[in-house]
Each structure stands twice: as C-alpha cells, then as structure tokens.
Design an enzyme around this catalytic site. Structure first.
Site, PDB file in Angstrom:
ATOM      1  N   SER A 101      -1.269 -10.103  -4.087  1.00  0.00           N
ATOM      2  CA  SER A 101      -1.563  -9.185  -2.977  1.00  0.00           C
ATOM      3  C   SER A 101      -3.036  -9.152  -2.592  1.00  0.00           C
ATOM      4  O   SER A 101      -3.452  -8.271  -1.841  1.00  0.00           O
ATOM      5  CB  SER A 101      -1.079  -7.773  -3.308  1.00  0.00           C
ATOM      6  OG  SER A 101      -1.777  -7.302  -4.419  1.00  0.00           O
ATOM      7  N   THR A 124      -3.612  -4.128  -4.359  1.00  0.00           N
ATOM      8  CA  THR A 124      -4.924  -4.277  -3.717  1.00  0.00           C
ATOM      9  C   THR A 124      -6.033  -3.917  -4.681  1.00  0.00           C
ATOM     10  O   THR A 124      -5.888  -2.981  -5.455  1.00  0.00           O
ATOM     11  CB  THR A 124      -4.988  -3.286  -2.534  1.00  0.00           C
ATOM     12  OG1 THR A 124      -4.059  -3.706  -1.561  1.00  0.00           O
ATOM     13  CG2 THR A 124      -6.380  -3.198  -1.927  1.00  0.00           C
ATOM     14  N   THR A 180      -7.612  -7.134   0.314  1.00  0.00           N
ATOM     15  CA  THR A 180      -6.151  -7.197   0.168  1.00  0.00           C
ATOM     16  C   THR A 180      -5.536  -8.218   1.120  1.00  0.00           C
ATOM     17  O   THR A 180      -6.132  -8.551   2.150  1.00  0.00           O
ATOM     18  CB  THR A 180      -5.538  -5.809   0.477  1.00  0.00           C
ATOM     19  OG1 THR A 180      -4.155  -5.809   0.138  1.00  0.00           O
ATOM     20  CG2 THR A 180      -5.665  -5.447   1.952  1.00  0.00           C
ATOM     21  N   ARG A 217      -0.091  -6.703  11.767  1.00  0.00           N
ATOM     22  CA  ARG A 217      -0.275  -5.390  11.133  1.00  0.00           C
ATOM     23  C   ARG A 217      -1.578  -5.378  10.320  1.00  0.00           C
ATOM     24  O   ARG A 217      -1.875  -6.272   9.558  1.00  0.00           O
ATOM     25  CB  ARG A 217       0.916  -5.098  10.231  1.00  0.00           C
ATOM     26  CG  ARG A 217       0.858  -3.739   9.505  1.00  0.00           C
ATOM     27  CD  ARG A 217       0.285  -3.848   8.125  1.00  0.00           C
ATOM     28  NE  ARG A 217       0.407  -2.591   7.366  1.00  0.00           N
ATOM     29  CZ  ARG A 217      -0.168  -2.384   6.204  1.00  0.00           C
ATOM     30  NH1 ARG A 217      -0.904  -3.310   5.644  1.00  0.00           N
ATOM     31  NH2 ARG A 217      -0.022  -1.238   5.567  1.00  0.00           N
ATOM     32  N   THR A 268      -5.418   2.673  -2.658  1.00  0.00           N
ATOM     33  CA  THR A 268      -4.470   1.577  -2.773  1.00  0.00           C
ATOM     34  C   THR A 268      -3.087   2.166  -2.493  1.00  0.00           C
ATOM     35  O   THR A 268      -2.890   3.365  -2.649  1.00  0.00           O
ATOM     36  CB  THR A 268      -4.517   0.928  -4.173  1.00  0.00           C
ATOM     37  OG1 THR A 268      -3.539  -0.112  -4.251  1.00  0.00           O
ATOM     38  CG2 THR A 268      -4.236   1.933  -5.273  1.00  0.00           C
ATOM     39  N   GLY A 269      -2.175   1.321  -2.069  1.00  0.00           N
ATOM     40  CA  GLY A 269      -0.834   1.819  -1.784  1.00  0.00           C
ATOM     41  C   GLY A 269      -0.492   1.674  -0.313  1.00  0.00           C
ATOM     42  O   GLY A 269      -1.078   0.855   0.395  1.00  0.00           O
TER      43      GLY A 269
HETATM   44  C1  SD4 Z   1      -2.145  -1.976   2.798  1.00  0.00           C
HETATM   45  N1  SD4 Z   1      -3.240  -0.523   1.240  1.00  0.00           N
HETATM   46  O1  SD4 Z   1      -2.301  -3.008   3.420  1.00  0.00           O
HETATM   47  C2  SD4 Z   1      -2.793  -1.863   1.432  1.00  0.00           C
HETATM   48  C3  SD4 Z   1      -1.848  -2.346   0.403  1.00  0.00           C
HETATM   49  C4  SD4 Z   1      -2.207  -1.953  -0.971  1.00  0.00           C
HETATM   50  O2  SD4 Z   1      -1.869  -2.000  -3.181  1.00  0.00           O
HETATM   51  O3  SD4 Z   1      -3.080  -1.209  -1.247  1.00  0.00           O
HETATM   52  N2  SD4 Z   1      -1.551  -2.374  -1.952  1.00  0.00           N
HETATM   53  O4  SD4 Z   1      -1.457  -1.033   3.187  1.00  0.00           O
END
Ligand code: SD4
Length: 337
Positions: free
Chosen positions: A93, A195, A213, A223, A246-247
């Site tokens: 990722s 990420t 990321t 996106r 993150t997330g």
């Molecule tokens: C996103 N925040 O592109 C990132 C993905 C991520 O751990 O953090 N993954 O939405």
C-alpha cells in the site's frame, strides 16, 4: 462510594490525565469504560523522537534515527523513513508494489511538512519511486504546495527522477484475482491498507511530518485520498505539535483530522487525548462499523499519542538521547474506542 460514582471518578481521573476538557470527558466516558485508552507514554525530555504508523514504522523509524543521529533535521528523518518503505516491494500500500486502482494503475499520494508551516504535496502520480522526495522538492523549490498527476510527473522528469514500473508481479497477480469479482468490500485493518505516516522531532526541537501511500486498493481511477491533503493526512505546527492519519481517507478528509488533532493540542489536550477526541468526531458523525482510521500525534515537548476506531492499529515510537545515543524502540498497539 457507589460503583457508578467510582466509575465516573475513574473516568474523570483518566480523562483529565489525557488533557481532555470536561465536555469531552463526559462525551467519551462510555467509550473509555468499554476500553480505556492507553495513557500517553511519558518518557520525559528526549532529544530525538519518531512516531510512525503500523509495523513498518519500526524499520522506518530506524532509518530516520540513523539520519537524525548524524545531525539530519526532522525533515530528513521523516523523508528517510518514508523512502525506505516506498522502496519496499513487499508492502502493498505504499510506493513500489502498491496495489493498483480498479483500472490497473498504481497511483501515489504523498506530502511533507515542516515546523514553519512549509508544506509540499503530490497526488495521483504514477511511475515515481519516491513521491515523498518529489513532495519535498515541491515544498522547497516551487512557489506551490501541491502538484497533481501529469504536472507532478513532468516536474519529476525535470528533476531527473527516473520512471519506474511500480506494479510488481505480486500486485498484478492480486489485481487479476480481484478482477474476477471486481467487488469493492473493504475489510477493517486487513483492508489492503497500511499507509506510512511519520512524525519526528529533531535535536534542535524542530518538528516535521510525512505521509506516503498508494491509497486504497482498487479505488476509482483519479481518486485522491487524505494522505496528500495538508490538514487531513498530515499537519505540523512547530509551536504545538504534529499529527498524521492512516485508514479510510474519506473519513479523515471530512473531518480534516490531522489539523483537528493539532488544534485540540493547541487548546490544551495532550497527543493521546487529542487523538481520542478526533477519532470520536468520526464515530459520532459517521457509521464507523466497517471503517478503520488511526491517528498518531507528537507534541512539541516530545509527548506521544495514538488512537484508532478499531483494535489492532499499531505505531512505532523511537526515542534517542543525543547525549549518550541511547535508543528506545517500541511498537505500541493503540487504544481503541
Ligand atoms: C487513503 N488514507 O488513501 C489512505 C489509505 C491508508 O492505511 O491510510 N491506508 O485513503
């Protein structure tokens, strides 16, 4: 004392230990009762500190500490850590080996910020191994904060950054398998996301942060998530502290999460309390059953915190005393609501 009064006293003590205001204490007491957040670790004044998301935060912080130990700035520390993970093809990722979008393209988002509100960012970039370094060049060598897509790639080419194929055979294989159903059904924590967000405090007391990321796996082409958005995926204010996310980026963007954490710290909360409150903001306003978001935060005084919606969010905390070079390395499993 009745059990209920004891409980409220316990929650109150815990909450004031976190630096939360009365309203926030009241609001989150049920969450704390279910799962009290970890108190913010207190290590005292140390010279160099790094905090980075997930398990790969450990090697990333190791790399950053080498640079910091040699006199590098907080910016150098976070860039070094981010570059290590961007080059690691085994992580799916970030950077090389990142999982592609639904049309098969690996598109990258990254940003970097220093203690003086200087910031640089690139988004929707393909074929660059180190978007974090490109973001730093945007910050340092252009009058802009953010470059997107083809324009960012053109700038990378001008800087002589080589074009690389980021789609590894393993990620291509995973993509082909996904194409069989082409279903987008994110699963908490194992949702192909980890990420790397990094925060650092250097020997001169300067803060910096970075975030890089390949975004959500199998996202729509075009996106862009929270990670390159200053204030969402990352925010740094040298007078107060730094925070990163993150997330699920959509939830972070809707609440401008990292800025929120820093502003809550400005208002007197410590990093742990501010992270709890910012996660609470998401949980209060959105259906968070099937999404994960985690924050890490670092105060200008070296205090650290982190919090997530669901369990199993981890972050690495490294501290090194410049006087004797003593290094501590911790992987902290975050508290959750
Ligand atoms: C996103 N925040 O592109 C990132 C993905 C991520 O751990 O953090 N993954 O939405």
């Amino acid at each position: 004392m009745s059990t209920r009064r004891k409980f409220i006293k316990h929650v109150g003590t815990l909450a004031s230990g976190l630096g939360l205001g009365v309203a926030a204490q009241e609001r989150w007491k049920h969450a704390w009762a279910a799962q009290p957040p970890l108190p913010s670790p207190v290590y005292g004044q140390s010279d160099l500190v790094m905090v980075s998301t997930w398990n790969h935060g450990m090697p990333a912080n190791d790399a950053g500490m080498v640079v910091g130990g040699q006199g590098g700035s907080a910016l150098d520390m976070v860039e070094a850590g981010a570059r290590l993970v961007e080059s690691d093809a085994s992580g799916q990722s970030v950077g090389l080996g990142g999982l592609p979008d639904r049309d098969g393209y690996v598109t990258l988002d990254a940003c970097i910020m220093d203690h003086t509100l200087n910031a640089g960012s690139v988004c929707f970039v393909t074929g660059i191994e180190h978007p974090i370094s490109l973001a730093r060049r945007v910050m340092e060598d252009t009058p802009h904060v953010m470059l997107a897509g083809e324009g960012a790639e053109q700038y990378a080419e001008e800087l002589g950054m080589p074009r690389v194929n980021l789609l590894t055979p393993e990620s291509e294989e995973a993509y082909k398998k996904w194409r069989e159903t082409a279903e987008y059904a994110p699963v908490i924590n194992i949702e192909n996301h980890d990420t790397i967000s990094l925060l650092a405090l250097d020997g001169e007391g300067r803060l910096a942060g970075a975030c890089t990321t390949s975004g959500l796996a199998y996202k729509m082409h075009g996106r862009v998530g929270d990670s390159p958005i200053i204030g969402a995926g990352l925010y740094v204010d040298g007078e107060v502290g730094a925070a990163a996310a993150t997330g699920l980026g959509e939830a972070v963007m809707r609440t401008l999460g990292s800025f929120l954490v820093v502003e809550l710290m400005r208002g007197g909360m410590n990093p742990q309390g501010a992270s709890v409150e910012a996660i609470g903001r998401i949980m209060e306003r959105m259906d968070s059953k099937n999404m994960q978001v985690g924050y890490i935060a670092l105060g200008a005084d070296g205090s650290v915190g982190g919090h997530a919606i669901h369990p199993h969010f981890s972050y690495a905390v490294h501290r090194m005393r410049k006087t004797n070079g003593q290094l501590t390395r911790d992987l902290v499993e975050s508290s959750h609501a």
